[in-house]
Design a protein around this motif. Structure first.
Motif, short mmCIF file in Angstrom:
data_model
loop_
_atom_site.label_atom_id
_atom_site.label_comp_id
_atom_site.label_asym_id
_atom_site.label_seq_id
_atom_site.Cartn_x
_atom_site.Cartn_y
_atom_site.Cartn_z
N ASP A 272 -29.82 13.82 -78.12
CA ASP A 272 -29.07 12.69 -77.63
C ASP A 272 -28.23 12.28 -78.74
OD1 ASP A 272 -27.98 10.22 -76.70
OD2 ASP A 272 -29.64 9.55 -75.96
N PHE A 281 -30.20 10.88 -73.17
CA PHE A 281 -29.28 11.73 -72.36
C PHE A 281 -28.94 12.87 -73.49
CE2 PHE A 281 -25.18 13.23 -71.12
CZ PHE A 281 -25.30 13.19 -69.62
N TYR A 302 -26.94 16.42 -68.50
CA TYR A 302 -28.31 16.50 -69.10
C TYR A 302 -28.85 17.64 -69.23
CZ TYR A 302 -32.64 14.10 -70.65
OH TYR A 302 -33.71 13.58 -71.35
N THR A 321 -29.81 22.24 -66.68
CA THR A 321 -29.49 20.95 -66.50
C THR A 321 -30.16 20.52 -65.51
OG1 THR A 321 -27.60 21.51 -65.06
CG2 THR A 321 -27.13 21.45 -67.26
N GLY A 481 -32.74 9.07 -67.41
CA GLY A 481 -31.67 9.78 -68.36
C GLY A 481 -30.59 10.32 -67.63
N GLU A 482 -30.67 11.00 -66.43
CA GLU A 482 -29.35 11.82 -66.17
C GLU A 482 -28.54 11.32 -65.58
OE1 GLU A 482 -30.13 14.03 -62.12
OE2 GLU A 482 -32.11 14.18 -62.77
#
Length: 712
Positions: A272, A281, A302, A321, A481-482
């Motif tokens: 990240d 991310f 991500y 991803t 996160g994504e």
């Protein structure tokens, strides 16, 4: 009649499924539905260590329950062949194999009599997942041994003149010195008579990778125990007996996964780079080793940690991803031009590129629990099944499983799973069972339920609830996160103590439930919600903010915000320790500067909840695998609910930790949740616990069932 071992049954299943799946369905045979008993009898199936042994064969470790074998498949199909009993991995040239055999790691030749070349104790390596690697010339092996530090018992005492006392500061110093983890790197030269080299490290060794000249790249992560230094993740190389830094990034990056290009010019890392605190991310970067120059290749995807594979020309990389609970395969060149290679509805892992660079192999799992080995032609994107390792649809009648996306009030589109009963009828009104996953920041919309996570580890838990007559809703939340680097950045900018994003995640979950409950087949007056681990904290907060839910279940939750977590870092076995200092200063700030922030959270907000709540916690906090969490927040919630006469129940599972470790305990917990939902949501069920509906397709209340029974 001879008994067949559970492993033998599993092995037979692996070999027979490709044949069974090709047979036409027999219309007169109706498959059984899943029950809790059938669910816990299912054995977990794990596939790891996928590799190409040549351009037409792939091998992998297949673990059914507690038994593992290394197997090989040809791309043309057919049954698998056992290469080794236990976990194993072939050398790059295919002439050698290392496998775990009972109490040893054993290196053998792969041909002829399979002569033993080396043996080392099993404890030298925890597993093959990111903790073992062959050198490119097939001469050397590196193994990683990781040990979790055991806190000194609180009753360790000294005695002077008959006076017994505990020197708490001395114990705290020893605990800080030990750290949370310690690791040992073992390097075996298979062709040398010299004993293996053993190199100790403080903290965790996250990954190991051999370079083109047999230099060894690795990540040593001290976690939070930095003695006041800023948090960072460092990739190092062991060259000519000396360690050198190659790449640094702020924060703790668990999936950084260093990988060296075939020509030895480039290092790829996944981290990240935006927030530089955690894997909020993660993006793909490459480092030119000669100059140290860093290029960022992805910005909007991500990227899965440790999934990156270099093409043979060292100009293109392949990686996984995230895609709303699924994963997709992508490629990118060194100029950042990316290409999507798949759009299929599966969770993909164990990505591996063939030696000629023409195909990618991977493991795929879907929402019906099917597990496959597949290959993807890089040039044409042709996706082919090599082997079907498990298919619950040939054993059980399962309902529809779909991925949906729902809107939040601020416009984020959040992914979720919806699982329907096998005999779903859109004219009925179904009770809704909501499962809020754990993990928190950087987590995932997982494909397994929490109660059977340890013993089964598949989506079949949700299908079991669907077979009971519930529509099941498994929402993601933004901190996973994504949803873009801006989401994590917004959370860190707030500096209000909610470093885990619990408040925003809770609102996401409630928005998803509101969205789904408006569908005509949902009984909006009968919604139950379960949260486990980080999901448990989100449900704890949710039930103090919403009256939408008739029943709540919280399983081994994390702390209810800053206050209980900070108290936990200052008391009990952590009294006097300073190892967590940088955790708090990074996420909250210095105590002297922001004392009010340390009082944040919702530890005492239970008085706002009117929802009947079942609380389940792990009682074993000392186990090395899945230890139970600090129960302070769960205990406070339970006490406050009882003070306010809200129906509540708390069970402490003495022999279980953060998960239900045996089929028996998982079955017991399932039964407790099932009974709680039926009672608190006023749902009549038959003798098997299946929801009963009246002639109009509505849930039959328990009182109605009792009246009917009295009349009979």
């Amino acid at each position: 009649m001879n008994k067949i071992s559970s492993f033998a049954r599993g092995a037979c299943l692996l070999l027979a499924l490709p044949i069974l799946s090709a047979m036409p369905a027999v219309a007169s045979v109706k498959l059984p539905t899943l029950t809790p008993e059938r669910l816990v009898a299912e054995k977990s199936l794990d596939v790891s260590g996928l590799q190409w042994t040549d351009a037409s064969h792939i091998a992998a470790n297949v673990k059914v329950g507690d038994e593992a074998t290394q197997r090989s498949w040809t791309l043309s199909g057919g049954s698998s062949r056992v290469l080794a009993v236990g976990e194993g991995r072939n050398s790059p040239d295919g002439t050698r194999n290392v496998s775990r055999e009972q109490e040893e790691w054993v290196v053998r030749e792969t041909q002829g009599a399979r002569r033993v070349l080396a043996r080392v104790p099993a404890e030298y390596g925890n597993s093959m997942l990111g903790r073992m690697a062959w050198s490119r010339d097939s001469r050397r092996i590196v193994l990683i041994q990781e040990t979790r530090a055991k806190p000194a018992p609180l009753d360790t005492v000294s005695a002077d003149d008959g006076v017994r006392y505990v020197d708490v500061g001395a114990q705290a110093d020893a605990r800080d010195a030990a750290g949370a983890f310690s690791s040992v790197m073992t390097i075996i030269d298979v062709d040398s008579p010299e004993p293996p080299r053993r190199l100790p490290f403080a903290g965790r060794l996250e990954a190991v990778e051999w370079g083109a000249q047999n230099d060894l790249y690795y990540v040593a992560q001290p976690l939070w125990n930095t003695d006041g230094a800023p948090l960072e993740t460092v990739v190092r190389v062991l060259k000519d007996g000396k360690s050198q830094d190659v790449f640094r990034v702020g924060g703790i990056m668990n999936g950084i996964g260093p990988s060296i290009s075939p020509d030895g010019r480039w290092l790829s890392v996944v981290c990240d780079i935006d927030s530089q605190r955690w894997d909020d991310f993660t993006s793909l970067l490459v480092v030119e080793l000669a100059t140290g120059q860093v290029r960022r290749l992805t910005r909007t995807q991500y990227v899965g940690g440790q999934s990156v594979r270099w093409g043979p020309d060292s100009r293109r990389l392949y990686y996984l991803t995230r895609d709303g609970g699924r994963t997709q395969i992508n490629s990118v060149d060194l100029d950042g031009n990316s290409l999507a290679l798949t759009e299929s509805p599966t969770y993909k892992r164990e990505l591996q590129l063939s030696p000629d660079g023409r195909r990618l192999a991977y493991v795929a799992r879907d929402g019906l629990g099917r597990v496959e080995l597949r290959t993807l032609a890089v040039a044409t994107k042709q996706d082919t099944r090599v082997a079907l390792l498990d298919d619950p649809t040939v054993r059980y009648q399962l309902g529809r499983f779909e991925r949906v996306k729902f809107p939040t009030p601020d416009g984020v589109q959040i992914a979720a799973w919806v699982i329907y009963p096998p005999d779903f009828d859109a004219s009925k009104k179904y009770p809704l069972y909501v499962d809020v996953h754990g993990g928190g920041p950087g987590s995932f919309l997982y494909l397994f339920g929490p109660i059977s996570a340890v013993t089964t580890g598949s989506p079949l838990e949700w299908h079991t609830w669907a077979a009971k007559g519930y529509v099941v809703f498994v929402p993601d939340y933004r901190s996973s996160g994504e949803y873009g680097p801006g989401v994590a950045a917004a959370r860190h900018r707030q500096r209000n103590g909610d470093f885990g994003g619990i408040e925003a995640d809770m609102r996401d979950v409630d928005a998803g439930v509101e969205w789904l409950s408006k569908h005509p087949y949902i009984d909006a007056s009968r919604i139950g919600v379960l949260g486990s681990s980080a999901g448990g904290a989100r449900v704890n907060l949710l039930l103090t903010r919403s009256t939408r839910y008739r029943a709540g279940i919280i399983h081994d939750q994390i702390g209810a915000g800053v206050l209980p977590d900070f108290i936990g870092s200052l008391t009990g076995s952590r009294t006097g320790t300073t190892a967590s200092r940088m955790f708090w200063e990074t996420h909250v700030g210095k105590l002297a500067d922001r004392p009010e922030t340390y009082l944040g959270g919702f530890l005492f907000d239970g008085y706002k909840s009117k929802t009947p709540t079942l609380i389940l916690v792990g009682g074993d906090r000392s186990r090395s695998l899945w230890p139970g969490l600090d129960p302070l927040s769960a205990e406070a919630l339970f006490s406050i609910l009882r003070l306010n006469r809200v129906p509540s129940r708390m069970l402490r599972y003495s022999d279980d930790g953060h998960g239900f470790m045996t089929p028996a305990s998982a079955r017991h917990a399932f039964g407790q949740i099932e009974a709680w939902l039926a009672e608190q949501m006023d749902i009549a069920t038959d003798a098997s616990g299946v929801v009963l509906f009246d002639a109009k397709g509505r849930v039959q209340p328990r009182a109605g069932l009792e009246v009917a029974a009295d009349r009979s």
